[in-house]
Design a protein around this motif. Structure first.
Motif, PDB file in Angstrom:
ATOM      1  N   ASN A 264       0.825  -1.205   0.000  1.00  0.00           N
ATOM      2  CA  ASN A 264       0.000   0.000   0.000  1.00  0.00           C
ATOM      3  C   ASN A 264       0.862   1.259   0.000  1.00  0.00           C
ATOM      4  O   ASN A 264       0.497   2.274  -0.598  1.00  0.00           O
ATOM      5  N   LYS A 265       2.005   1.187   0.672  1.00  0.00           N
ATOM      6  CA  LYS A 265       2.902   2.338   0.726  1.00  0.00           C
ATOM      7  C   LYS A 265       3.412   2.694  -0.670  1.00  0.00           C
ATOM      8  O   LYS A 265       3.469   3.866  -1.058  1.00  0.00           O
ATOM      9  N   LEU A 266       3.765   1.667  -1.442  1.00  0.00           N
ATOM     10  CA  LEU A 266       4.245   1.898  -2.807  1.00  0.00           C
ATOM     11  C   LEU A 266       3.138   2.472  -3.684  1.00  0.00           C
ATOM     12  O   LEU A 266       3.361   3.385  -4.474  1.00  0.00           O
ATOM     13  N   HIS A 267       1.928   1.967  -3.538  1.00  0.00           N
ATOM     14  CA  HIS A 267       0.803   2.467  -4.325  1.00  0.00           C
ATOM     15  C   HIS A 267       0.533   3.941  -4.022  1.00  0.00           C
ATOM     16  O   HIS A 267       0.260   4.728  -4.929  1.00  0.00           O
ATOM     17  N   ARG A 268       0.605   4.303  -2.737  1.00  0.00           N
ATOM     18  CA  ARG A 268       0.392   5.708  -2.371  1.00  0.00           C
ATOM     19  C   ARG A 268       1.498   6.593  -2.947  1.00  0.00           C
ATOM     20  O   ARG A 268       1.247   7.722  -3.358  1.00  0.00           O
ATOM     21  N   GLN A 269       2.723   6.059  -2.960  1.00  0.00           N
ATOM     22  CA  GLN A 269       3.838   6.824  -3.528  1.00  0.00           C
ATOM     23  C   GLN A 269       3.609   7.096  -5.020  1.00  0.00           C
ATOM     24  O   GLN A 269       3.784   8.221  -5.489  1.00  0.00           O
ATOM     25  N   LEU A 270       3.219   6.060  -5.754  1.00  0.00           N
ATOM     26  CA  LEU A 270       2.948   6.231  -7.180  1.00  0.00           C
ATOM     27  C   LEU A 270       1.765   7.162  -7.413  1.00  0.00           C
ATOM     28  O   LEU A 270       1.779   7.998  -8.326  1.00  0.00           O
ATOM     29  N   GLU A 271       0.751   7.009  -6.592  1.00  0.00           N
ATOM     30  CA  GLU A 271      -0.422   7.874  -6.719  1.00  0.00           C
ATOM     31  C   GLU A 271      -0.050   9.334  -6.480  1.00  0.00           C
ATOM     32  O   GLU A 271      -0.507  10.229  -7.196  1.00  0.00           O
ATOM     33  N   ASN A 272       0.799   9.593  -5.491  1.00  0.00           N
ATOM     34  CA  ASN A 272       1.224  10.967  -5.200  1.00  0.00           C
ATOM     35  C   ASN A 272       2.006  11.564  -6.367  1.00  0.00           C
ATOM     36  O   ASN A 272       1.866  12.755  -6.680  1.00  0.00           O
ATOM     37  N   GLU A 273       2.840  10.749  -7.020  1.00  0.00           N
ATOM     38  CA  GLU A 273       3.606  11.246  -8.165  1.00  0.00           C
ATOM     39  C   GLU A 273       2.665  11.695  -9.287  1.00  0.00           C
ATOM     40  O   GLU A 273       2.872  12.735  -9.916  1.00  0.00           O
ATOM     41  N   ILE A 274       1.633  10.899  -9.529  1.00  0.00           N
ATOM     42  CA  ILE A 274       0.681  11.243 -10.585  1.00  0.00           C
ATOM     43  C   ILE A 274      -0.124  12.483 -10.211  1.00  0.00           C
ATOM     44  O   ILE A 274      -0.319  13.394 -11.019  1.00  0.00           O
ATOM     45  N   LEU A 275      -0.591  12.536  -8.967  1.00  0.00           N
ATOM     46  CA  LEU A 275      -1.414  13.668  -8.542  1.00  0.00           C
ATOM     47  C   LEU A 275      -0.618  14.970  -8.525  1.00  0.00           C
ATOM     48  O   LEU A 275      -1.179  16.049  -8.776  1.00  0.00           O
ATOM     49  N   ARG A 276       0.675  14.880  -8.236  1.00  0.00           N
ATOM     50  CA  ARG A 276       1.501  16.092  -8.306  1.00  0.00           C
ATOM     51  C   ARG A 276       1.559  16.636  -9.732  1.00  0.00           C
ATOM     52  O   ARG A 276       1.514  17.846  -9.955  1.00  0.00           O
ATOM     53  N   GLU A 277       1.648  15.726 -10.702  1.00  0.00           N
ATOM     54  CA  GLU A 277       1.637  16.150 -12.109  1.00  0.00           C
ATOM     55  C   GLU A 277       0.298  16.768 -12.473  1.00  0.00           C
ATOM     56  O   GLU A 277       0.226  17.751 -13.220  1.00  0.00           O
ATOM     57  N   VAL A 278      -0.785  16.202 -11.945  1.00  0.00           N
ATOM     58  CA  VAL A 278      -2.119  16.743 -12.217  1.00  0.00           C
ATOM     59  C   VAL A 278      -2.251  18.151 -11.638  1.00  0.00           C
ATOM     60  O   VAL A 278      -2.763  19.072 -12.292  1.00  0.00           O
ATOM     61  N   LEU A 279      -1.762  18.344 -10.411  1.00  0.00           N
ATOM     62  CA  LEU A 279      -1.830  19.663  -9.782  1.00  0.00           C
ATOM     63  C   LEU A 279      -0.985  20.684 -10.539  1.00  0.00           C
ATOM     64  O   LEU A 279      -1.398  21.836 -10.730  1.00  0.00           O
ATOM     65  N   GLN A 280       0.205  20.246 -10.979  1.00  0.00           N
ATOM     66  CA  GLN A 280       1.060  21.137 -11.751  1.00  0.00           C
ATOM     67  C   GLN A 280       0.397  21.521 -13.079  1.00  0.00           C
ATOM     68  O   GLN A 280       0.445  22.675 -13.507  1.00  0.00           O
ATOM     69  N   PHE A 281      -0.236  20.539 -13.709  1.00  0.00           N
ATOM     70  CA  PHE A 281      -0.949  20.798 -14.969  1.00  0.00           C
ATOM     71  C   PHE A 281      -2.078  21.804 -14.753  1.00  0.00           C
ATOM     72  O   PHE A 281      -2.256  22.742 -15.545  1.00  0.00           O
ATOM     73  N   LYS A 282      -2.853  21.616 -13.690  1.00  0.00           N
ATOM     74  CA  LYS A 282      -3.966  22.522 -13.403  1.00  0.00           C
ATOM     75  C   LYS A 282      -3.451  23.922 -13.082  1.00  0.00           C
ATOM     76  O   LYS A 282      -4.035  24.927 -13.500  1.00  0.00           O
ATOM     77  N   ARG A 283      -2.343  24.002 -12.322  1.00  0.00           N
ATOM     78  CA  ARG A 283      -1.779  25.304 -11.979  1.00  0.00           C
ATOM     79  C   ARG A 283      -1.326  26.046 -13.233  1.00  0.00           C
ATOM     80  O   ARG A 283      -1.571  27.248 -13.373  1.00  0.00           O
ATOM     81  N   GLU A 284      -0.675  25.336 -14.144  1.00  0.00           N
ATOM     82  CA  GLU A 284      -0.209  25.969 -15.378  1.00  0.00           C
ATOM     83  C   GLU A 284      -1.386  26.360 -16.275  1.00  0.00           C
ATOM     84  O   GLU A 284      -1.319  27.363 -16.987  1.00  0.00           O
ATOM     85  N   TYR A 285      -2.451  25.577 -16.226  1.00  0.00           N
ATOM     86  CA  TYR A 285      -3.629  25.906 -17.036  1.00  0.00           C
ATOM     87  C   TYR A 285      -4.332  27.150 -16.481  1.00  0.00           C
ATOM     88  O   TYR A 285      -4.781  28.014 -17.244  1.00  0.00           O
ATOM     89  N   ASP A 286      -4.426  27.221 -15.123  1.00  0.00           N
ATOM     90  CA  ASP A 286      -5.102  28.359 -14.509  1.00  0.00           C
ATOM     91  C   ASP A 286      -4.282  29.644 -14.628  1.00  0.00           C
ATOM     92  O   ASP A 286      -4.843  30.740 -14.697  1.00  0.00           O
ATOM     93  N   HIS A 287      -2.948  29.506 -14.608  1.00  0.00           N
ATOM     94  CA  HIS A 287      -2.081  30.685 -14.659  1.00  0.00           C
ATOM     95  C   HIS A 287      -1.049  30.497 -15.758  1.00  0.00           C
ATOM     96  O   HIS A 287       0.137  30.245 -15.484  1.00  0.00           O
ATOM     97  N   PRO A 288      -1.453  30.593 -17.019  1.00  0.00           N
ATOM     98  CA  PRO A 288      -0.499  30.392 -18.121  1.00  0.00           C
ATOM     99  C   PRO A 288       0.553  31.501 -18.143  1.00  0.00           C
ATOM    100  O   PRO A 288       0.276  32.646 -17.755  1.00  0.00           O
ATOM    101  N   LYS A 289       1.760  31.137 -18.596  1.00  0.00           N
ATOM    102  CA  LYS A 289       2.828  32.126 -18.698  1.00  0.00           C
ATOM    103  C   LYS A 289       2.492  33.111 -19.821  1.00  0.00           C
ATOM    104  O   LYS A 289       2.128  32.701 -20.936  1.00  0.00           O
ATOM    105  N   SER A 290       2.618  34.338 -19.519  1.00  0.00           N
ATOM    106  CA  SER A 290       2.310  35.362 -20.536  1.00  0.00           C
ATOM    107  C   SER A 290       3.452  35.421 -21.564  1.00  0.00           C
ATOM    108  O   SER A 290       4.631  35.259 -21.216  1.00  0.00           O
ATOM    109  N   GLU A 291       3.080  35.586 -22.819  1.00  0.00           N
ATOM    110  CA  GLU A 291       4.086  35.641 -23.875  1.00  0.00           C
ATOM    111  C   GLU A 291       4.866  36.947 -23.786  1.00  0.00           C
ATOM    112  O   GLU A 291       4.293  38.008 -23.501  1.00  0.00           O
TER     113      GLU A 291
END
Length: 294
Positions: A264-291
């Motif tokens: 279960n510990k390994l599964h939570r670790q993998l899940e956290n890695e994926i969710l961090r990418e999801v949060l980063q994706f959402k953050r970049e979508y909500d606040h895109p870098k201005s050209e």
């Protein structure tokens, strides 16, 4: 068993032992008092029977579990031996308590059992399903085919085993609902134990706002790059996001994968890695870098 449960069991044992010593001592000093009060005499004898039996059960349980752990200290054990012993002790304590209550009320347990012999067959037929489930539950507890935490598919039910009782298996399915599967189903339906193998199936679920969901391909590509050649994932998996539900302003996703361990510990670790990418994706979508200005 957690340290907190161990401490609780120790205190319960010491409390029973102290009460038994005090009760047994009172028999010496208040013998005439007990003889002159029939109900108190019966009640004290009944309590003495229960405490004595319960203390013996506790000592026997401790010895059996200690010997079992000592015997398997160098082996990986997946079984539910300790769980089975605990359930069995609960049954023995309950049965002893019932007998003790009968004695306290002046009822001879032997005569009571004899009087039930006439209707024993009717009781057996009435509770046949529960009795067979209980026997099946004991068999499951004392072998290593299934264990709490295993991911299984029994008939049409699939999920993680969260508890094993005398009547049923408690399975948490993919929707996080708790399903009670009768123990008999384990032996009468096709069963797959995913956790019995090196690779273990698990799921990662999350949701995104409907606006961000249109960039599904970008998110899926990011997650795949993060998990590419991951040492704790089976290399045979096609890691694709699946849409589970579309709401008014959200989309729910699910990703299915196999880890190299059922930990279960390994599964939570993998899940956290994926969710961090999801949060980063959402953050970049909500606040895109201005050209930059030309």
């Amino acid at each position: 068993m957690t340290e907190e449960k161990k401490n609780t069991n120790n205190w319960q044992f010491l409390a029973k032992l102290l009460l038994w010593i005090l009760l047994y001592t009172s028999f010496w000093y208040f013998e005439d008092f007990y003889k002159s009060h029939k109900f108190l005499d019966n009640a004290s004898n009944a309590l003495n029977l229960f405490l004595t039996a319960s203390i013996v059960y506790s000592i026997g349980r401790y010895i059996i579990i200690t010997l079992y752990k000592k015997r398997h200290e160098h082996h990986s054990v997946r079984g539910n031996f300790v769980l089975g012993i605990n359930r069995l002790m609960a049954v023995l304590n309950t049965s002893t308590a019932v007998i003790a209550i009968m004695l306290a009320l002046g009822i001879d347990p032997r005569e009571f059992v004899t009087s039930l012999t006439i209707v024993a067959m009717a009781i057996a037929v009435t509770f046949r399903e529960y009795i067979t489930n209980m026997l099946s539950g004991l068999f499951i507890m004392f072998n290593d085919q299934l264990s709490v935490g295993d991911r299984v598919k029994i008939g049409e039910y699939q999920g993680r085993i969260v508890d094993i009782t005398f009547s049923s298996l408690l399975i948490q399915d993919e929707e996080d609902d708790i399903v009670l599967v009768p123990n008999n189903l384990v032996f009468t339906s096709p069963m797959v134990n995913f956790s019995a193998h090196r690779s273990s199936l698990f799921y990662v679920r999350f949701e995104l706002p409907l606006q961000a969901a249109v960039e599904l391909d970008q998110l899926e590509d990011r997650i795949q790059k993060t998990l590419l050649n991951h040492p704790y994932l089976s290399g045979d998996d096609d890691l694709h996001l699946k849409v589970v539900e579309i709401g008014k302003d959200y989309v729910k996703y699910k990703m299915e994968m196999h880890a190299t361990s059922s930990s279960n510990k390994l599964h939570r670790q993998l899940e956290n890695e994926i969710l961090r990418e999801v949060l980063q994706f959402k953050r970049e979508y909500d606040h895109p870098k201005s050209e930059p200005d030309v």
